[in-house]
Design a protein around this motif. Structure first.
Motif, mmCIF file in Angstrom:
data_model
loop_
_atom_site.group_PDB
_atom_site.id
_atom_site.type_symbol
_atom_site.label_atom_id
_atom_site.label_comp_id
_atom_site.label_asym_id
_atom_site.label_seq_id
_atom_site.Cartn_x
_atom_site.Cartn_y
_atom_site.Cartn_z
ATOM 1 N N ASP A 123 3.263 -74.961 -50.890
ATOM 2 C CA ASP A 123 2.776 -75.407 -52.199
ATOM 3 C C ASP A 123 1.751 -76.532 -52.005
ATOM 4 O O ASP A 123 2.118 -77.698 -51.871
ATOM 5 C CB ASP A 123 3.956 -75.918 -53.027
ATOM 6 N N PRO A 124 0.479 -76.197 -51.985
ATOM 7 C CA PRO A 124 -0.568 -77.193 -51.706
ATOM 8 C C PRO A 124 -0.568 -78.358 -52.688
ATOM 9 O O PRO A 124 -0.716 -79.505 -52.277
ATOM 10 C CB PRO A 124 -1.862 -76.375 -51.819
ATOM 11 N N GLU A 125 -0.421 -78.067 -53.950
ATOM 12 C CA GLU A 125 -0.494 -79.144 -54.938
ATOM 13 C C GLU A 125 0.657 -80.123 -54.780
ATOM 14 O O GLU A 125 0.478 -81.341 -54.872
ATOM 15 C CB GLU A 125 -0.514 -78.564 -56.353
ATOM 16 N N ALA A 126 1.839 -79.610 -54.535
ATOM 17 C CA ALA A 126 2.989 -80.491 -54.309
ATOM 18 C C ALA A 126 2.788 -81.302 -53.041
ATOM 19 O O ALA A 126 3.121 -82.490 -52.980
ATOM 20 C CB ALA A 126 4.265 -79.662 -54.207
ATOM 21 N N ALA A 127 2.238 -80.658 -52.024
ATOM 22 C CA ALA A 127 1.991 -81.354 -50.765
ATOM 23 C C ALA A 127 0.985 -82.479 -50.965
ATOM 24 O O ALA A 127 1.169 -83.591 -50.462
ATOM 25 C CB ALA A 127 1.481 -80.368 -49.717
ATOM 26 N N ARG A 128 -0.066 -82.179 -51.713
ATOM 27 C CA ARG A 128 -1.091 -83.193 -51.973
ATOM 28 C C ARG A 128 -0.481 -84.391 -52.673
ATOM 29 O O ARG A 128 -0.715 -85.550 -52.295
ATOM 30 C CB ARG A 128 -2.219 -82.599 -52.820
ATOM 31 N N ALA A 129 0.318 -84.115 -53.679
ATOM 32 C CA ALA A 129 0.924 -85.199 -54.449
ATOM 33 C C ALA A 129 1.880 -86.020 -53.585
ATOM 34 O O ALA A 129 1.866 -87.251 -53.620
ATOM 35 C CB ALA A 129 1.658 -84.618 -55.651
ATOM 36 N N ALA A 130 2.679 -85.332 -52.800
ATOM 37 C CA ALA A 130 3.659 -86.038 -51.970
ATOM 38 C C ALA A 130 2.974 -86.922 -50.934
ATOM 39 O O ALA A 130 3.381 -88.069 -50.711
ATOM 40 C CB ALA A 130 4.576 -85.028 -51.284
ATOM 41 N N ALA A 131 1.933 -86.397 -50.308
ATOM 42 C CA ALA A 131 1.228 -87.172 -49.287
ATOM 43 C C ALA A 131 0.514 -88.359 -49.913
ATOM 44 O O ALA A 131 0.529 -89.469 -49.375
ATOM 45 C CB ALA A 131 0.232 -86.278 -48.554
ATOM 46 N N ALA A 132 -0.120 -88.130 -51.064
ATOM 47 C CA ALA A 132 -0.825 -89.212 -51.741
ATOM 48 C C ALA A 132 0.150 -90.318 -52.137
ATOM 49 O O ALA A 132 -0.137 -91.513 -51.997
ATOM 50 C CB ALA A 132 -1.545 -88.676 -52.970
ATOM 51 N N ALA A 133 1.325 -89.925 -52.601
ATOM 52 C CA ALA A 133 2.324 -90.914 -52.989
ATOM 53 C C ALA A 133 2.822 -91.680 -51.770
ATOM 54 O O ALA A 133 3.020 -92.899 -51.822
ATOM 55 C CB ALA A 133 3.493 -90.218 -53.687
ATOM 56 N N HIS A 134 2.988 -90.960 -50.675
ATOM 57 C CA HIS A 134 3.489 -91.568 -49.448
ATOM 58 C C HIS A 134 2.560 -92.685 -48.970
ATOM 59 O O HIS A 134 2.981 -93.821 -48.730
ATOM 60 C CB HIS A 134 3.626 -90.490 -48.383
ATOM 61 N N VAL A 135 1.301 -92.351 -48.834
ATOM 62 C CA VAL A 135 0.339 -93.353 -48.384
ATOM 63 C C VAL A 135 0.118 -94.399 -49.470
ATOM 64 O O VAL A 135 -0.046 -95.589 -49.184
ATOM 65 C CB VAL A 135 -1.002 -92.694 -47.996
ATOM 66 N N GLY A 136 0.123 -93.937 -50.705
ATOM 67 C CA GLY A 136 -0.106 -94.849 -51.822
ATOM 68 C C GLY A 136 0.926 -95.957 -51.902
ATOM 69 O O GLY A 136 0.598 -97.090 -52.275
ATOM 70 N N GLU A 137 2.153 -95.644 -51.532
ATOM 71 C CA GLU A 137 3.203 -96.665 -51.552
ATOM 72 C C GLU A 137 2.846 -97.822 -50.630
ATOM 73 O O GLU A 137 2.932 -98.992 -51.007
ATOM 74 C CB GLU A 137 4.536 -96.042 -51.110
ATOM 75 N N VAL A 138 2.457 -97.475 -49.419
ATOM 76 C CA VAL A 138 2.068 -98.507 -48.455
ATOM 77 C C VAL A 138 0.840 -99.251 -48.966
ATOM 78 O O VAL A 138 0.743 -100.480 -48.864
ATOM 79 C CB VAL A 138 1.774 -97.888 -47.076
#
Lengths: 245, 245
Positions: B220-235
Motif C-alpha cells: 500500500d504505497p499511500e499508507a507507506a508514504r504516510a507512515a514514513a513521513a510521520a516517522h521522520v516527522g516525529e524526529v
DNA sequence: ATCACTGATGTGGTCCGACCACTACGGTCG
DNA sequence: CGACCGTAGTGGTCGGACCACATCAGTGAT
C-alpha cells in the motif's frame, strides 16, 4: 621546533589516533573533527600550512593535500597570500560538490537524478506557493518574462535556472535549494536540454512555466506541486524514452 | 616533448586552457573532463602520477593534490603500490561526500536536512511498497525483529539504519538510496538519536516501524508514504522544539 | 608439472628544501 | 592627510629523494 630529541620516540597514546590509513587521510579527519567539535568556528582563520603540519606531526606536502581535499568539499577556503579559512559552512558551500555527480552521470542515472529532482522540486514549489512574498514573486516573474522574450538558447537556459532557483529559495529551505541547484547544474541541464528543446519543446516549457507561476500567484500549494511535478516529469519521460529506442 | 628550449614564452593558444586559477584546479577540471567525455572509462586504470604530471605539464606534487581532491569526491581511487583507478562512478561512490554535510551541520540546518529526508524517505518507502519483492521483505523483517530484540543502543541504531537502507534499495532508485544513506550517516543520527531516545521514544519508534512494515506487506504505497513521513516527522518536530526552548 | 618462496620492479605515500606569486600592513613621502 | 611603496608573511609550485606496498617473473623443492 622539537629541540630536545629525547622526546617520546614511542607512539604517543594521548587520546590521539594511533595510525590508520594514510597520514593525509588522518589529517583530513582531524581537521573535520576540530570543526565538528566547535574548536574551529565558521569563517575563522586557521594557522598557516607550515604550522598546521607541525602541529599534526606531518609534512607540509601531506598537509596541503588534506587542505586541498577539504577545499573541494567546501569546508575550507584558501586565499593566496592571506591564509586558510573555514567557510561559513552554509548549505551552498557544502553541497557544491553535488554538481559533480550530475556532471559525471550518464544513462539510467540521469533519469534517477531527474526523479529525485522531480520529488524535491515539486515539494519546494508547493512550499513556495504557500510562503512566497510579493518581492520574491516579482523576482520570479522577471526571469519568466525574460525567458520568453529571447530566442538565444544560452539566455533561455540561464533564466530557466534562475526561475527555478528563485522558487526554491522562496520555499525557505536553503538545504533543499542547494541540492536542487546542484541537480540543475549548468552542464547537466545543457546536455539534456540540447536534445529536448530540439523537438520544439519550447512552447510546452512555456506553458508549464506559466502554470507554475499561476499556482504561485494563487498561493495554491497543491496546484504548484502538480505543475512542478509535471514540468520535470516531462523531461524525465522524454529522457527515459531516449534510453530505450 | 618539444625539445628545443627556444620555447614560446608567449602563452600558447593551442586549444588548451590558457591559465585560470591554480594549476592544481586546472588539473582537476581536465581529469574530470576526460571522464565526462568518455576518454576515461569507469574502473579503468590511469597512467602513473609521474606520467600524468608530465602529460599535463605540472609537478608531481600538484598532480597529487588534484588526485587527492578527486579521490575524496569519489571519482578516483588510489591503490598503494598498484595504481590509480577511476571508480565505477556509481551513485554510492559519488554521493559519499554527502555524509560530510550531515556531519558538519548544526542547529537549523539539521532540521532542514531532516525535512529533505522526510520528503525523500516517504517517497522511497511508497515506491518500495509498490515494488518490494518477497526476498527483500524478508531482509527488512530481519532487521526489524533484530532491532526489537536488543537493548543495546548501538545495535538498535545499526539495525535501524539497515532497516531504512533495505527499504530505500527496494525503491529501485540507487541515487535516492545513496542520498538517504548520506542523510542518515552514523554520526549524524547518533547526535540526534542520543537526545531523542532518552525521552523514551523507543516505544513510539517501534510502533512507527511496525506501521511502515505493515504498509510494505500490504503493498500500500499511500499508507507507506504516510507512515514514513510521520516517522521522520516525529524526529523533525522534536528537533525543531529543541532549538526554540 | 605444480606449487610455494623470493627477489626485482614499479607504483603510490611521505618528506624535505627551495623558490615564486600574491596579500597585507606599515612606514615613507608628497 | 592621503597616495605610494617596500617588506614580511602567506599560499602555490617545483624537483628530488626515500619509504611502503603490490605485482609478477623466476627459482626452487616437491
Amino acid at each position: 621546533m622539537d629541540g630536545t630529541p629525547t622526546e617520546e620516540t614511542e607512539p604517543e597514546k594521548t587520546a590521539n589516533a594511533p595510525q590508520k590509513g594514510t597520514v593525509t587521510q588522518r589529517a583530513i579527519e582531524q581537521i573535520k573533527a576540530m570543526i565538528a567539535e566547535g574548536r574551529l568556528e565558521p569563517g575563522q582563520r586557521l594557522p598557516t600550512e607550515r604550522d598546521l603540519a607541525v602541529q599534526l606531526g606531518i609534512s607540509r606536502s601531506s598537509m596541503r593535500e588534506a587542505i586541498r581535499a577539504l577545499t573541494v568539499l567546501g569546508v575550507l577556503e584558501a586565499r593566496h597570500g592571506s591564509g586558510i579559512y573555514v567557510t561559513l559552512l552554509e548549505a551552498g558551500d557544502l553541497l557544491e560538490t553535488f554538481g559533480v555527480v550530475a556532471d559525471l552521470s550518464r544513462g539510467p542515472r540521469l533519469v534517477e537524478l531527474l526523479e529525485v529532482r522531480r520529488i524535491l522540486e515539486s515539494t519546494a514549489t508547493a512550499l513556495a506557493a504557500a510562503r512566497i512574498t510579493g518581492d520574491q514573486l516579482v523576482e520570479v516573474e522577471k526571469h519568466l518574462t525574460a525567458m520568453n522574450a529571447t530566442e538565444d538558447p544560452e539566455e533561455i537556459l540561464a533564466h530557466d535556472l534562475a526561475f527555478h532557483r528563485e522558487i526554491a529559495a522562496a520555499a525557505g529551505n536553503e538545504t533543499m535549494a542547494a541540492i536542487l541547484e546542484g541537480l540543475s547544474s549548468r552542464t547537466f541541464r545543457a546536455r539534456v536540454w540540447r536534445g529536448y528543446q530540439e523537438e520544439g519543446a519550447f512552447a510546452r516549457t512555456r506553458r508549464e512555466h506559466a502554470a507554475i507561476h499561476r499556482a504561485l500567484v494563487a498561493h495554491d500549494p497543491e496546484a504548484a506541486r502538480a505543475a512542478a511535478a509535471a514540468h520535470v516529469g516531462e523531461v524525465e519521460q522524454w529522457l527515459r524514452a531516449q534510453l530505450t529506442p
